[in-house]
Design an enzyme around this catalytic site. Structure first.
Site, mmCIF file in Angstrom:
data_model
loop_
_atom_site.group_PDB
_atom_site.id
_atom_site.type_symbol
_atom_site.label_atom_id
_atom_site.label_comp_id
_atom_site.label_asym_id
_atom_site.label_seq_id
_atom_site.Cartn_x
_atom_site.Cartn_y
_atom_site.Cartn_z
ATOM 1 N N GLY A 31 52.417 -6.100 -4.642
ATOM 2 C CA GLY A 31 51.566 -7.281 -4.543
ATOM 3 C C GLY A 31 52.298 -8.586 -4.363
ATOM 4 O O GLY A 31 51.963 -9.583 -5.018
ATOM 5 N N SER A 33 52.228 -10.905 -2.020
ATOM 6 C CA SER A 33 51.674 -11.743 -0.950
ATOM 7 C C SER A 33 52.052 -13.203 -1.129
ATOM 8 O O SER A 33 52.133 -13.708 -2.263
ATOM 9 C CB SER A 33 50.146 -11.615 -0.915
ATOM 10 O OG SER A 33 49.762 -10.309 -0.561
ATOM 11 N N GLY A 35 52.133 -16.928 -1.741
ATOM 12 C CA GLY A 35 51.265 -17.757 -2.565
ATOM 13 C C GLY A 35 50.933 -17.169 -3.918
ATOM 14 O O GLY A 35 50.204 -17.794 -4.692
ATOM 15 N N GLY A 38 53.912 -12.588 -7.421
ATOM 16 C CA GLY A 38 54.788 -11.542 -6.931
ATOM 17 C C GLY A 38 55.761 -12.077 -5.897
ATOM 18 O O GLY A 38 56.955 -11.743 -5.910
ATOM 19 N N ASP A 85 48.180 0.386 -0.793
ATOM 20 C CA ASP A 85 46.868 0.013 -1.325
ATOM 21 C C ASP A 85 46.688 0.782 -2.625
ATOM 22 O O ASP A 85 46.447 1.989 -2.624
ATOM 23 C CB ASP A 85 45.769 0.369 -0.324
ATOM 24 C CG ASP A 85 44.373 -0.007 -0.822
ATOM 25 O OD1 ASP A 85 44.234 -0.393 -2.003
ATOM 26 O OD2 ASP A 85 43.423 0.105 -0.032
ATOM 27 N N LEU A 86 46.828 0.095 -3.740
ATOM 28 C CA LEU A 86 46.801 0.757 -5.042
ATOM 29 C C LEU A 86 45.438 1.333 -5.406
ATOM 30 O O LEU A 86 45.333 2.153 -6.318
ATOM 31 C CB LEU A 86 47.267 -0.213 -6.133
ATOM 32 C CG LEU A 86 48.766 -0.521 -6.117
ATOM 33 C CD1 LEU A 86 49.060 -1.718 -7.001
ATOM 34 C CD2 LEU A 86 49.576 0.682 -6.561
ATOM 35 N N SER A 163 48.064 -9.007 -18.931
ATOM 36 C CA SER A 163 47.355 -10.285 -19.053
ATOM 37 C C SER A 163 46.909 -10.487 -20.488
ATOM 38 O O SER A 163 46.674 -9.514 -21.225
ATOM 39 C CB SER A 163 46.129 -10.281 -18.136
ATOM 40 O OG SER A 163 45.287 -11.382 -18.396
ATOM 41 N N TYR A 184 28.270 -2.797 -16.825
ATOM 42 C CA TYR A 184 29.502 -3.412 -16.327
ATOM 43 C C TYR A 184 29.636 -4.863 -16.746
ATOM 44 O O TYR A 184 28.693 -5.651 -16.671
ATOM 45 C CB TYR A 184 29.542 -3.333 -14.806
ATOM 46 C CG TYR A 184 30.914 -3.543 -14.212
ATOM 47 C CD1 TYR A 184 31.938 -2.647 -14.446
ATOM 48 C CD2 TYR A 184 31.175 -4.652 -13.405
ATOM 49 C CE1 TYR A 184 33.195 -2.823 -13.885
ATOM 50 C CE2 TYR A 184 32.424 -4.837 -12.834
ATOM 51 C CZ TYR A 184 33.433 -3.920 -13.080
ATOM 52 O OH TYR A 184 34.675 -4.098 -12.516
#
Length: 316
Positions: A31, A33, A35, A38, A85-86, A163, A184
């Site tokens: 990850g 990317s 900005g 990471g 793609d995780l 987190s 959810y």
């Protein structure tokens, strides 16, 4: 820990301090990317002249600017893009196979990629998307790459970017998908996935001698980045309300990307941390995580759940 790292510490400061633990080594970051933290982590590592940085993510166009900047910072560093793609187990397996062809060992694996507080949906593998992407994908990825971590000459490290939101929810062992979405809660689902990353690190620490592979989880801080694409003012308000009822919630002002990469790099590089394998760090310091994200019994139960969902076991 020999240095009093803090909320304000930056990744550049950490990389400068531990440059000898970067030079000539191989790092893998998911990850990265442009900005995001990471990418910032990768750029800080580049300043230490590593041999190789593998950048694994979904969109090469978003990662190519990071590769270009690494090449400017450290022309001798081999910056490699690998599609990953995780949320898709087939993609994870393909990425692990490709990486295994590209490198003979991995010194540090940083499981950084994540999605945050997104609406309920399921993946191609019919799993709740946050649990699948934030935990099960990295779990599979790490398990498949364990031989490359073991091949590191001087002891490898695994850093799971968790987190403070892990405090919102433990592992719903009998209902990880919130009754197929009927119950959810976006933040609880995010919290569950981040709790899983902490327990994963604990299990590895319990099973593998820390001088061979040490594992950590970190809270990088509150950072404005592309991770928050699903977070609006209502969602932020909901998170604040939840956090007010949680003891030890790390509620701090926003960090910059430079500050946000610091704790990950400390966990990856600080030699004094090896004996604390399995620990959780926040603001550059060892910190006690929520009770539901603590203990060998919880960690083992989570590990076996991951293996059950994948239909695959991993020998550590």
């Amino acid at each position: 820990m020999t240095i009093n790292w803090s909320w304000s510490s930056t990744g550049v400061e950490v990389a400068d301090e531990y440059g000898e633990n970067i030079s000539g080594r191989t790092f893998l970051i998911t990850g990265p990317s442009d900005g995001g933290i990471g990418a910032e982590t990768a750029l800080c590592l580049a300043s230490g002249q590593p041999s190789t940085i593998v950048l694994a993510g979904r969109d090469r166009a978003k990662i190519q600017p990071v590769i270009d900047r690494i090449s400017l910072i450290s022309p001798r560093t081999n910056a490699i893009f690998v599609a990953l793609d995780l949320s898709d187990q087939a993609s994870v397996r393909d990425a692990a196979t490709e990486i295994s062809k590209q490198v003979d060992h991995i010194d540090v694996l940083i499981n950084n990629a994540a999605i945050m507080a997104c609406p309920y949906s399921t993946t191609k593998d019919n799993l709740e998307v946050q649990f699948a992407t934030n935990f099960l994908g990295p779990f599979l990825f790490t398990g498949l790459l364990f031989p490359k971590l073991r091949a590191a000459a001087a002891g490898a490290r695994i850093v799971n970017v968790s987190s403070s939101a892990h405090r919102f929810e433990g592992i719903r062992f009998d209902d990880i998908d919130f009754k197929s979405g009927k119950l959810y809660d976006t933040w609880k689902a995010y919290g569950q996935s981040k709790t899983a990353l902490i327990l994963m690190a604990i299990y590895i620490a319990e099973k593998v001698p820390n001088n061979e592979i040490s594992a950590f989880s970190v809270h990088p801080g509150s950072i404005a980045s592309n991770l928050q694409r699903h977070v609006d003012s209502e969602s932020i308000s909901d998170a604040r309300i939840k956090s007010q009822n949680i003891v030890d919630y790390e509620a701090t002002k926003r960090k910059s990307l430079e500050q946000g990469s610091a704790t990950t790099l400390i966990a990856a590089l600080d030699p004094s941390l090896e004996k604390y394998s399995g620990s959780y760090l926040s603001d550059g310091q060892l910190k006690r995580q929520a009770d539901h994200a603590y203990g060998a019994e919880n960690a083992e139960k989570l590990w076996h759940l991951g293996e059950h969902l994948l239909g695959q076991t991993f020998e550590l």
